[in-house]
Scaffold this motif. Structure first.
Motif, PDB file in Angstrom:
ATOM      1  N   ARG A 136       1.007  -1.097   0.023  1.00 33.40           N
ATOM      2  CA  ARG A 136       0.007   0.038   0.028  1.00 33.40           C
ATOM      3  C   ARG A 136       0.873   1.407  -0.009  1.00 33.40           C
ATOM      4  N   ASP A 140       0.404   4.044  -2.873  1.00 33.28           N
ATOM      5  CA  ASP A 140      -0.733   5.025  -2.636  1.00 33.28           C
ATOM      6  C   ASP A 140       0.309   6.423  -1.821  1.00 33.28           C
ATOM      7  N   ALA A 180      -6.307  -0.179   2.710  1.00 29.41           N
ATOM      8  CA  ALA A 180      -5.553  -1.043   1.597  1.00 29.41           C
ATOM      9  C   ALA A 180      -6.466  -2.599   1.529  1.00 29.41           C
ATOM     10  N   CYS A 183      -9.432  -1.582  -0.596  1.00 28.85           N
ATOM     11  CA  CYS A 183      -8.987  -1.440  -1.779  1.00 28.85           C
ATOM     12  C   CYS A 183      -9.091  -2.814  -2.590  1.00 28.85           C
TER      13      CYS A 183
END
Length: 191
Positions: A136, A140, A180, A183
């Motif tokens: 992650r 991100d 995370a 997602c």
């Protein structure tokens, strides 16, 4: 995790060498960190001679562009955490020092304290969490920034024990992992 009733795991955490007060210093990302990881990965592979099922670069030094304490974190997945003769003892012979023995987890580190090797047993949910957080943060930018800002702010405080510093990051880590997981779930639903 696998059950090993004939050889039970430790029941209480053991901190070898006692509590250590250390200054927390956050350094800008260092392009040499992946190279240092590869050197430790090979050292670990050589020491374990196949006993390590999986070896991964984890923690902040594994995330390009992320500032971090200049301490490399390595994850080693083993078949049986209680079989220390197969993993802890060879790593000690390879120059690492045993620092932590706790249920489901062992930690060895370099005498210079610049590399921590976390040993977890195959199937431990901590493995997925370490890798999910790393991945992650690699992908991100907003969560990477949040994590870096959190670490930089916490580094301005005085910590009697590095474990207290690590615990203070829990809220940010939990939030990042939650995003995370959402997602990942969204991606599974889309496929």
């Amino acid at each position: 995790m696998a059950s090993h009733p004939s050889r039970p795991d430790v029941t209480e955490p053991q901190l070898i060498g006692g509590v250590e007060k250390r200054t927390i210093e956050i350094a800008d990302y260092d392009e040499r960190w992946p190279e240092w990881y590869r050197a430790h990965e090979q050292r670990i592979r050589d020491a374990l001679a196949g006993a390590g099922i999986q070896i991964e670069h984890i923690g902040s030094t594994s995330v390009p562009g992320l500032a971090a304490k200049p301490i490399l974190d390595v994850l080693v997945v083993v078949a049986d955490i209680t079989a220390e003769e197969a993993h802890v003892e060879p790593l000690v012979r390879a120059g690492y020092e045993l620092r932590v023995r706790e249920p489901g987890h062992r930690l060895v580190r370099t005498p210079e304290r610049d590399a921590h090797v976390h040993l977890l047993e195959q199937g431990d949910p901590g493995i997925a969490a370490y890798l999910l957080l790393r991945d992650r943060l690699r992908t991100d930018a907003a969560d990477r920034q949040l994590y870096e800002e959190t670490k930089r702010e916490l580094a301005t405080r005085v910590w009697e024990d590095m474990n207290d510093y690590a615990d203070a990051k829990t809220e940010a880590i939990t939030a990042i992992l939650s995003r995370a997981r959402r997602c990942a779930e969204d991606q599974r639903e889309e496929s």
